[in-house]
Design a protein around this motif. Structure first.
Motif, PDB file in Angstrom:
ATOM      1  N   VAL A   1       0.837  -1.214   0.000  1.00  0.00           N
ATOM      2  CA  VAL A   1       0.000   0.000   0.000  1.00  0.00           C
ATOM      3  C   VAL A   1       0.858   1.243   0.000  1.00  0.00           C
ATOM      4  N   PHE A   2       1.822   1.311   0.894  1.00  0.00           N
ATOM      5  CA  PHE A   2       2.644   2.514   0.968  1.00  0.00           C
ATOM      6  C   PHE A   2       3.514   2.683  -0.276  1.00  0.00           C
ATOM      7  N   ALA A   3       3.952   1.592  -0.887  1.00  0.00           N
ATOM      8  CA  ALA A   3       4.700   1.687  -2.138  1.00  0.00           C
ATOM      9  C   ALA A   3       3.802   2.244  -3.247  1.00  0.00           C
ATOM     10  N   CYS A   4       2.577   1.740  -3.335  1.00  0.00           N
ATOM     11  CA  CYS A   4       1.636   2.224  -4.359  1.00  0.00           C
ATOM     12  C   CYS A   4       1.265   3.690  -4.142  1.00  0.00           C
ATOM     13  N   VAL A   5       1.031   4.055  -2.891  1.00  0.00           N
ATOM     14  CA  VAL A   5       0.644   5.438  -2.584  1.00  0.00           C
ATOM     15  C   VAL A   5       1.778   6.390  -2.947  1.00  0.00           C
ATOM     16  N   ASP A   6       3.004   6.035  -2.588  1.00  0.00           N
ATOM     17  CA  ASP A   6       4.141   6.909  -2.916  1.00  0.00           C
ATOM     18  C   ASP A   6       4.319   7.049  -4.423  1.00  0.00           C
ATOM     19  N   CYS A   7       4.259   5.938  -5.149  1.00  0.00           N
ATOM     20  CA  CYS A   7       4.437   5.985  -6.610  1.00  0.00           C
ATOM     21  C   CYS A   7       3.322   6.779  -7.279  1.00  0.00           C
ATOM     22  N   ASP A   8       2.085   6.508  -6.882  1.00  0.00           N
ATOM     23  CA  ASP A   8       0.957   7.228  -7.482  1.00  0.00           C
ATOM     24  C   ASP A   8       1.011   8.704  -7.162  1.00  0.00           C
ATOM     25  N   HIS A   9       1.330   9.037  -5.926  1.00  0.00           N
ATOM     26  CA  HIS A   9       1.362  10.444  -5.531  1.00  0.00           C
ATOM     27  C   HIS A   9       2.422  11.199  -6.331  1.00  0.00           C
ATOM     28  N   CYS A  10       3.603  10.642  -6.421  1.00  0.00           N
ATOM     29  CA  CYS A  10       4.674  11.307  -7.166  1.00  0.00           C
ATOM     30  C   CYS A  10       4.324  11.425  -8.644  1.00  0.00           C
ATOM     31  N   LEU A  11       3.783  10.382  -9.207  1.00  0.00           N
ATOM     32  CA  LEU A  11       3.431  10.385 -10.627  1.00  0.00           C
ATOM     33  C   LEU A  11       2.338  11.403 -10.925  1.00  0.00           C
ATOM     34  N   LEU A  12       1.250  11.363 -10.161  1.00  0.00           N
ATOM     35  CA  LEU A  12       0.133  12.280 -10.410  1.00  0.00           C
ATOM     36  C   LEU A  12       0.499  13.732 -10.122  1.00  0.00           C
ATOM     37  N   ALA A  13       1.270  13.954  -9.075  1.00  0.00           N
ATOM     38  CA  ALA A  13       1.678  15.324  -8.762  1.00  0.00           C
ATOM     39  C   ALA A  13       2.576  15.884  -9.868  1.00  0.00           C
ATOM     40  N   GLY A  14       3.505  15.072 -10.348  1.00  0.00           N
ATOM     41  CA  GLY A  14       4.392  15.525 -11.424  1.00  0.00           C
ATOM     42  C   GLY A  14       3.635  15.826 -12.709  1.00  0.00           C
ATOM     43  N   ILE A  15       2.701  14.958 -13.067  1.00  0.00           N
ATOM     44  CA  ILE A  15       1.896  15.183 -14.274  1.00  0.00           C
ATOM     45  C   ILE A  15       1.041  16.426 -14.127  1.00  0.00           C
ATOM     46  N   SER A  16       0.434  16.615 -12.961  1.00  0.00           N
ATOM     47  CA  SER A  16      -0.432  17.772 -12.737  1.00  0.00           C
ATOM     48  C   SER A  16       0.345  19.080 -12.831  1.00  0.00           C
ATOM     49  N   VAL A  17       1.515  19.109 -12.211  1.00  0.00           N
ATOM     50  CA  VAL A  17       2.330  20.324 -12.268  1.00  0.00           C
ATOM     51  C   VAL A  17       2.777  20.599 -13.690  1.00  0.00           C
ATOM     52  N   GLU A  18       3.148  19.560 -14.419  1.00  0.00           N
ATOM     53  CA  GLU A  18       3.559  19.747 -15.805  1.00  0.00           C
ATOM     54  C   GLU A  18       2.415  20.310 -16.660  1.00  0.00           C
ATOM     55  N   ILE A  19       1.216  19.791 -16.457  1.00  0.00           N
ATOM     56  CA  ILE A  19       0.057  20.305 -17.193  1.00  0.00           C
ATOM     57  C   ILE A  19      -0.208  21.762 -16.859  1.00  0.00           C
ATOM     58  N   LEU A  20      -0.118  22.111 -15.579  1.00  0.00           N
ATOM     59  CA  LEU A  20      -0.352  23.492 -15.169  1.00  0.00           C
ATOM     60  C   LEU A  20       0.681  24.439 -15.744  1.00  0.00           C
ATOM     61  N   ILE A  21       1.928  24.014 -15.759  1.00  0.00           N
ATOM     62  CA  ILE A  21       2.991  24.891 -16.262  1.00  0.00           C
ATOM     63  C   ILE A  21       2.909  25.046 -17.777  1.00  0.00           C
ATOM     64  N   VAL A  22       2.623  23.969 -18.489  1.00  0.00           N
ATOM     65  CA  VAL A  22       2.553  24.030 -19.950  1.00  0.00           C
ATOM     66  C   VAL A  22       1.359  24.861 -20.409  1.00  0.00           C
ATOM     67  N   ASN A  23       0.235  24.772 -19.711  1.00  0.00           N
ATOM     68  CA  ASN A  23      -0.974  25.466 -20.137  1.00  0.00           C
ATOM     69  C   ASN A  23      -1.040  26.923 -19.732  1.00  0.00           C
ATOM     70  N   THR A  24      -0.049  27.437 -19.006  1.00  0.00           N
ATOM     71  CA  THR A  24      -0.092  28.850 -18.613  1.00  0.00           C
ATOM     72  C   THR A  24       0.762  29.685 -19.507  1.00  0.00           C
TER      73      THR A  24
END
Length: 77
Positions: A54-77
């Motif tokens: 569980v903690f391995a999945c949560v860490d991987c998902d959190h890092c992946l989704l946060a990185g993608i979200s920030v990239e989308i926000l930066i590219v679209n501004t």
């Protein structure tokens, strides 16, 4: 209590509201949404997978989704 006779009070003020939205505010909203969803999903996931996966999945998902979200926000501004 009865309203005063002849007094007009507008429901909204006449001045225009300025947008106070910012990139940092958007990033903060995305992070809090991701973290909140992860926290709510941990108990059910713990029941199925147990502790270490569980903690391995949560860490991987959190890092992946946060990185993608920030990239989308930066590219679209």
């Amino acid at each position: 209590m009865s309203p005063a006779v002849g007094v007009q009070v507008p429901l909204l003020p006449n001045h225009k509201l300025r947008s106070r939205a910012s990139l940092s505010g958007a990033v903060f909203n995305v992070f809090t949404s991701i973290i909140g969803a992860k926290i709510m999903s941990i108990p059910a996931t713990l029941k199925v997978l147990r502790v270490i996966p569980v903690f391995a999945c949560v860490d991987c998902d959190h890092c992946l989704l946060a990185g993608i979200s920030v990239e989308i926000l930066i590219v679209n501004t």
